[in-house]
Design an enzyme around this catalytic site. Sequence first.
Site, PDB file in Angstrom:
ATOM      1  CG  ASP A 167      -1.766  -1.250   1.341  1.00 63.90           C
ATOM      2  OD1 ASP A 167      -1.479  -2.234   0.623  1.00 63.90           O
ATOM      3  OD2 ASP A 167      -2.700  -1.266   2.151  1.00 63.90           O
ATOM      4  CD  GLU A 397      -1.003  -5.942   8.748  1.00 64.38           C
ATOM      5  OE1 GLU A 397      -1.259  -5.355   9.828  1.00 64.38           O
ATOM      6  OE2 GLU A 397      -1.528  -5.615   7.666  1.00 64.38           O
TER       7      GLU A 397
END
Length: 428
Positions: A167, A397
């Site tokens: 992202d 994550e």
Amino acid sequence: MTINDRDEEARAILRANDRGGYTVPNGRVYPFQWNWDSAFVALGFDTFDRNRAWQELETLLGAQWENGFLPHIVFWQDDPGYFPGPAVWGTGRTPVTSGITQPPVAATVVRKLWDSAEAAGDGGAYRPRLAALFPKLLAWHRWFRDFRDPEQRGVVVAMHPWETGRDNSPEWDAPGEPIDISNVGDYVRRDTSHLDAKMRPTKLEYDRYLALVQFGRATGWDHGRISRKNPFRVADIGMSMILLRANRDLAVLARVLGDESAAAELDDLIERAERGISWLWDDKTGTWCSRDLVTGRHSGFITSTSFLSFYAGLADPARDAATLAHFDRIGASVPYLMPSLDPADPGFQMIRYWRGPVWAVVNYMIGTGLTEAGETDRGERVRGDTRTLIERNGLYEAFSPVDGTGSGGDDFSWTSAIWLAWARQPRS
Ligand code: GLC
């Protein structure tokens, strides 16, 4: 915690994040089905529940559009904990989906699942399922050819940073500047109410993400128009390498199924990519990197995806040597490979998402690629580091390459899957 405890925890996370046929990346931060997350998750399920592994991809491909497009998010049911949700995307589909895609790792995963079923003597039972998935994967790969490679170079041109799966990588900063954010309006982010804002993309980045969603929506998600007119068009090194690899794996599956004409079509795409991907080699930095289609500029950033050339099956002695020299330099500068951005870059931030942290799924691709290419010591370094990060810190994550701290969400599905399918084996 022992390795076996971690195994048990990883399986429990996958079961807990299972929403019945699909798995959410993380129950709080990402409450829907994400495209490339699901593909990696299937590798984890395959270690203990083969049927459930195949089902994950069957569910994902159940959300395919008739033009072959496979969305990056499928909103099987709404959830107020995420922004931008289905109403913002406005694709008007059932099930509701986003209007952009994600890195095409699915075909490579299906090949792995198939090989594993065959090796277990389950080939007969799974062959019809393979035959049903194959045309859908092929249609998606054709969609990339038709809508994500406007100059037919054999690369993948991302129309949104979210499409790349990375992202807030600095690769999108300069190409993002022309995006008009003046009409984005007010909105409330949900990610920063779940997680520390220091780990997340900035407000400027989010404004750009939303402006691009608004642009796509205004075209009625007409992928042809988007590929010609989108204000952001960047040939992404990660997706380009991943699609090249995926086309190779899909060609193998075409031959398993005896579909010679599909195999020949895929061989052509592979050849085009092998030639065209040179456009993404930056001589100045001596690296593979993303390149802005609008300005023609190389990003010049050395990111974790710069090391996917081995996974893509590219073999070029001079470029490989330059890539491995960067690998060794970075490997000597941090204890844990592979940082998402070169630590020597002034923009490196050890906990900010795709500007520093290590991601287990990218490590999996880098490590397997290196090992397949005969670079076993370096492949094992990447796998061993992934193992240590998860063993010591948990199923996060992402992780700091400097001190190993977990960042982003915990109880993460794809990290659990990569642990089970790859990272957990002892150092050799
Ligand atoms: C973030 C990541 C993306 C991932 C998603 C769900 O947006 O950057 O790669 O697919 O979270 O885990």
